[in-house]
Design a protein around this motif. Structure first.
Motif, PDB file in Angstrom:
ATOM      1  N   ASN A 242     -27.051  -9.308  -9.373  1.00 30.35           N
ATOM      2  CA  ASN A 242     -27.639  -8.278 -10.227  1.00 30.35           C
ATOM      3  C   ASN A 242     -27.004  -6.938  -9.913  1.00 30.35           C
ATOM      4  N   TYR A 243     -27.171  -6.003 -10.837  1.00 27.61           N
ATOM      5  CA  TYR A 243     -26.647  -4.656 -10.684  1.00 27.61           C
ATOM      6  C   TYR A 243     -27.827  -3.692 -10.594  1.00 27.61           C
ATOM      7  N   PRO A 244     -28.172  -3.209  -9.404  1.00 28.53           N
ATOM      8  CA  PRO A 244     -29.294  -2.276  -9.290  1.00 28.53           C
ATOM      9  C   PRO A 244     -29.089  -1.039 -10.156  1.00 28.53           C
ATOM     10  N   GLY A 245     -30.200  -0.383 -10.471  1.00 31.99           N
ATOM     11  CA  GLY A 245     -30.140   0.786 -11.335  1.00 31.99           C
ATOM     12  C   GLY A 245     -29.582   2.023 -10.663  1.00 31.99           C
ATOM     13  N   GLY A 246     -29.480   2.032  -9.349  1.00 33.73           N
ATOM     14  CA  GLY A 246     -28.946   3.185  -8.640  1.00 33.73           C
ATOM     15  C   GLY A 246     -28.480   2.812  -7.252  1.00 33.73           C
ATOM     16  N   THR A 247     -27.769   3.732  -6.613  1.00 37.71           N
ATOM     17  CA  THR A 247     -27.159   3.461  -5.317  1.00 37.71           C
ATOM     18  C   THR A 247     -28.189   3.276  -4.212  1.00 37.71           C
ATOM     19  N   THR A 248     -29.328   3.935  -4.330  1.00 41.99           N
ATOM     20  CA  THR A 248     -30.351   3.808  -3.301  1.00 41.99           C
ATOM     21  C   THR A 248     -30.705   2.354  -3.046  1.00 41.99           C
ATOM     22  N   ASP A 249     -30.916   1.596  -4.112  1.00 42.02           N
ATOM     23  CA  ASP A 249     -31.286   0.195  -3.957  1.00 42.02           C
ATOM     24  C   ASP A 249     -30.141  -0.625  -3.373  1.00 42.02           C
ATOM     25  N   VAL A 250     -28.916  -0.279  -3.733  1.00 39.43           N
ATOM     26  CA  VAL A 250     -27.764  -0.979  -3.163  1.00 39.43           C
ATOM     27  C   VAL A 250     -27.729  -0.796  -1.645  1.00 39.43           C
ATOM     28  N   MET A 251     -27.959   0.433  -1.196  1.00 44.79           N
ATOM     29  CA  MET A 251     -27.920   0.708   0.239  1.00 44.79           C
ATOM     30  C   MET A 251     -29.091   0.051   0.965  1.00 44.79           C
ATOM     31  N   LYS A 252     -30.234  -0.007   0.324  1.00 52.28           N
ATOM     32  CA  LYS A 252     -31.358  -0.738   0.922  1.00 52.28           C
ATOM     33  C   LYS A 252     -30.994  -2.202   1.110  1.00 52.28           C
ATOM     34  N   ASN A 253     -30.309  -2.776   0.119  1.00 52.03           N
ATOM     35  CA  ASN A 253     -29.923  -4.183   0.205  1.00 52.03           C
ATOM     36  C   ASN A 253     -28.886  -4.422   1.292  1.00 52.03           C
ATOM     37  N   LEU A 254     -27.989  -3.451   1.480  1.00 56.28           N
ATOM     38  CA  LEU A 254     -27.031  -3.572   2.582  1.00 56.28           C
ATOM     39  C   LEU A 254     -27.763  -3.494   3.917  1.00 56.28           C
ATOM     40  N   ALA A 255     -28.720  -2.591   4.004  1.00 54.91           N
ATOM     41  CA  ALA A 255     -29.449  -2.406   5.258  1.00 54.91           C
ATOM     42  C   ALA A 255     -30.296  -3.613   5.625  1.00 54.91           C
ATOM     43  N   ASN A 256     -30.908  -4.265   4.615  1.00 54.31           N
ATOM     44  CA  ASN A 256     -31.811  -5.384   4.931  1.00 54.31           C
ATOM     45  C   ASN A 256     -31.115  -6.741   4.905  1.00 54.31           C
ATOM     46  N   GLY A 257     -29.808  -6.762   4.632  1.00 51.65           N
ATOM     47  CA  GLY A 257     -29.053  -8.006   4.689  1.00 51.65           C
ATOM     48  C   GLY A 257     -29.007  -8.793   3.403  1.00 51.65           C
ATOM     49  N   THR A 258     -29.654  -8.296   2.339  1.00 51.02           N
ATOM     50  CA  THR A 258     -29.553  -8.983   1.047  1.00 51.02           C
ATOM     51  C   THR A 258     -28.105  -9.002   0.571  1.00 51.02           C
ATOM     52  N   SER A 259     -27.419  -7.878   0.773  1.00 49.42           N
ATOM     53  CA  SER A 259     -25.979  -7.795   0.488  1.00 49.42           C
ATOM     54  C   SER A 259     -25.225  -7.636   1.798  1.00 49.42           C
ATOM     55  N   TRP A 260     -24.011  -8.142   1.809  1.00 50.22           N
ATOM     56  CA  TRP A 260     -23.187  -8.013   2.997  1.00 50.22           C
ATOM     57  C   TRP A 260     -22.084  -6.962   2.813  1.00 50.22           C
ATOM     58  N   MET A 261     -21.767  -6.664   1.553  1.00 54.45           N
ATOM     59  CA  MET A 261     -20.704  -5.705   1.256  1.00 54.45           C
ATOM     60  C   MET A 261     -21.023  -5.045  -0.079  1.00 54.45           C
ATOM     61  N   VAL A 262     -20.779  -3.722  -0.156  1.00 56.41           N
ATOM     62  CA  VAL A 262     -21.123  -2.968  -1.359  1.00 56.41           C
ATOM     63  C   VAL A 262     -20.036  -1.950  -1.658  1.00 56.41           C
ATOM     64  N   ALA A 263     -19.997  -1.482  -2.911  1.00 65.26           N
ATOM     65  CA  ALA A 263     -19.154  -0.340  -3.273  1.00 65.26           C
ATOM     66  C   ALA A 263     -19.783   0.918  -2.710  1.00 65.26           C
ATOM     67  N   SER A 264     -18.957   1.803  -2.166  1.00 66.05           N
ATOM     68  CA  SER A 264     -19.482   3.009  -1.544  1.00 66.05           C
ATOM     69  C   SER A 264     -18.536   4.176  -1.772  1.00 66.05           C
ATOM     70  N   THR A 265     -18.943   5.346  -1.261  1.00 63.47           N
ATOM     71  CA  THR A 265     -18.115   6.550  -1.257  1.00 63.47           C
ATOM     72  C   THR A 265     -18.254   7.195   0.127  1.00 63.47           C
ATOM     73  N   THR A 266     -17.478   8.231   0.371  1.00 64.10           N
ATOM     74  CA  THR A 266     -17.567   8.892   1.685  1.00 64.10           C
ATOM     75  C   THR A 266     -18.990   9.374   1.959  1.00 64.10           C
ATOM     76  N   GLY A 267     -19.598  10.007   0.956  1.00 63.66           N
ATOM     77  CA  GLY A 267     -20.935  10.553   1.149  1.00 63.66           C
ATOM     78  C   GLY A 267     -21.999   9.492   1.312  1.00 63.66           C
ATOM     79  N   TRP A 268     -21.920   8.432   0.503  1.00 61.37           N
ATOM     80  CA  TRP A 268     -22.915   7.362   0.604  1.00 61.37           C
ATOM     81  C   TRP A 268     -22.699   6.499   1.842  1.00 61.37           C
ATOM     82  N   ASP A 269     -21.533   6.605   2.457  1.00 55.95           N
ATOM     83  CA  ASP A 269     -21.318   5.971   3.751  1.00 55.95           C
ATOM     84  C   ASP A 269     -21.956   6.796   4.864  1.00 55.95           C
ATOM     85  N   ILE A 270     -21.664   8.108   4.886  1.00 49.31           N
ATOM     86  CA  ILE A 270     -22.084   8.930   6.021  1.00 49.31           C
ATOM     87  C   ILE A 270     -23.571   9.261   5.987  1.00 49.31           C
TER      88      ILE A 270
END
Length: 397
Positions: A242-270
């Motif tokens: 699925n494609y979440p509606g915003g980056t916040t949910d993508v990062m939550k999924n990376l943090a909780n292990g639902t996703s293992w790899m995501v598209a990011s930027t310098t700011g959304w990484d740091i």
């Protein structure tokens, strides 16, 4: 939390058609022919943020107010999504009262207000009240300024992405090309994710960066020049749940292990790692031969504001572009680096910013920024077309 303030949608919001017919278009409102050097009396400014920009610039604005009480008596801050902003401005302008005096927006909202003619043209008419922008900006920020078509002024800038951010415990060898990413996604279905590009900076840079990596015929023409990109995204989509509606949910999924790899930027990484929303041990990688897709935030002035308000806005924007103020844009890495103007270093930033970036920044970022080409985001009309096509052909699942 602060990091949830994300880059917003680009698709223009249309007012709902009622039984009485379509809403009236905003009345034509010309910018004041003369603007005083300072307001006749201090003005109360209503500032609307639709890009999370206040995280970078509120300190600049507050300092301006403190230093210039004869210009501004008070600032009221509000936030909204970029899709909601055009309808809000239209309603105010149709009523004859522009209650919103200044909008801070990304390229998404900028596209909307340009297309719908909702803001004043500031340049070249008021250029004498601003610094020489071409000489002041970093060269890539000057290129981003051109996207404003004179209807806004860039106040922050960063070479956003595309980056891949991943959990090294799950991804020991990250992909180095789109083809390797496709093969990895096929072998690990549902474990790669990116958000809807129209509502996500990382999603947007991933989308706009692919034509350069895939060798498309015209990376600036999503309709006729992205044949390889659209085909690739359809193939990749077979393995994206699925494609979440915003980056916040993508990062939550990376943090909780639902996703293992995501598209990011310098700011959304740091920034999420600074705030503890994403584990500090996450890693980033880049595609070989990638081009940065640059991004910026803009100050735009809605039609209908008074000459006094416009005078205060122009003085404020000029103040925000001073190097001392621009150093505040380093923030906690949210738009890393952040400053749009030349000769602003991290050592000029507040100590809190220096400490955060020293701990959570990436040593490789400076070299990656220096060594790889930088491309501007798509112009307004092309952005809208790209996002609409992605929604129609890729995101429909």
């Amino acid at each position: 939390m602060r990091w949830t303030r994300k880059l917003q949608l680009v698709i223009p919001t249309l007012l709902i058609v009622t039984a009485c017919g379509a809403p009236e278009a905003p009345q034509a409102q010309n910018a004041p022919t003369t603007v005083p050097d300072k307001p006749s009396k201090p003005v109360e400014l209503n500032v609307l943020d639709v890009a999370g920009n206040l995280q970078l610039t509120q300190g600049m604005i507050d300092e301006f107010v403190k230093a210039n009480p004869d210009f501004v008596s008070k600032v009221n801050y509000t936030k909204a999504t970029a899709p909601d902003m055009p309808g809000k401005l239209k309603a105010e302008q149709n009523s004859g009262t522009s209650q919103t005096h200044l909008v801070l927006t990304g390229t998404d909202g900028l596209s909307s207000v340009i297309e719908q003619k909702l803001v004043y043209e500031l340049l070249p008419g008021y250029s004498a009240k601003l610094p020489d922008l071409e000489k002041t900006y970093l060269p890539p920020a000057w290129e981003m300024q051109k996207l404003a078509q004179g209807q806004g002024v860039a106040v922050t800038y960063y070479p956003a992405g595309p980056l891949l951010e991943y959990d090294p415990a799950k991804v020991p060898t990250p992909p180095t090309s789109p083809e390797e990413l496709l093969a990895w996604a096929k072998a690990n279905p549902g474990k790669f994710q990116y958000a809807r590009p129209a509502n996500s900076g990382p999603g947007r840079t991933f989308l706009m960066g692919l034509p350069y990596l895939l060798g498309d015929s015209d990376p600036m023409d999503p309709e006729k020049g992205w044949e390889k990109t659209w085909a690739y995204l359809k193939d990749l989509g077979q393995y994206v749940d699925n494609y979440p509606g915003g980056t916040t949910d993508v990062m939550k999924n990376l943090a909780n292990g639902t996703s293992w790899m995501v598209a990011s930027t310098t700011g959304w990484d740091i920034n999420p790692r600074v705030l503890g929303s994403v584990p500090a041990g996450m890693k980033i990688s880049t595609f070989k031969g990638f081009h940065w897709v640059t991004d910026a935030h803009y100050a735009v002035v809605p039609k209908g504001v008074s000459g006094d308000v416009l005078s205060a806005n122009l003085a404020l924007i000029k103040f925000m572009l001073e190097p001392k103020q621009q150093a505040k844009a380093f923030d906690k890495g949210y738009f890393y680096p952040g400053p749009a103007v030349k000769d602003v270093t991290l050592q000029m930033a507040p100590q809190e910013s220096q400490d955060a970036i020293a701990k959570f920044g990436r040593a490789e970022y400076d070299k990656l920024i220096a060594d790889n080409p930088k491309e501007t985001s798509l112009p307004a009309a092309q952005q809208v077309k790209a996002f609409q096509r992605w929604d129609r052909e890729i995101g429909k699942k």
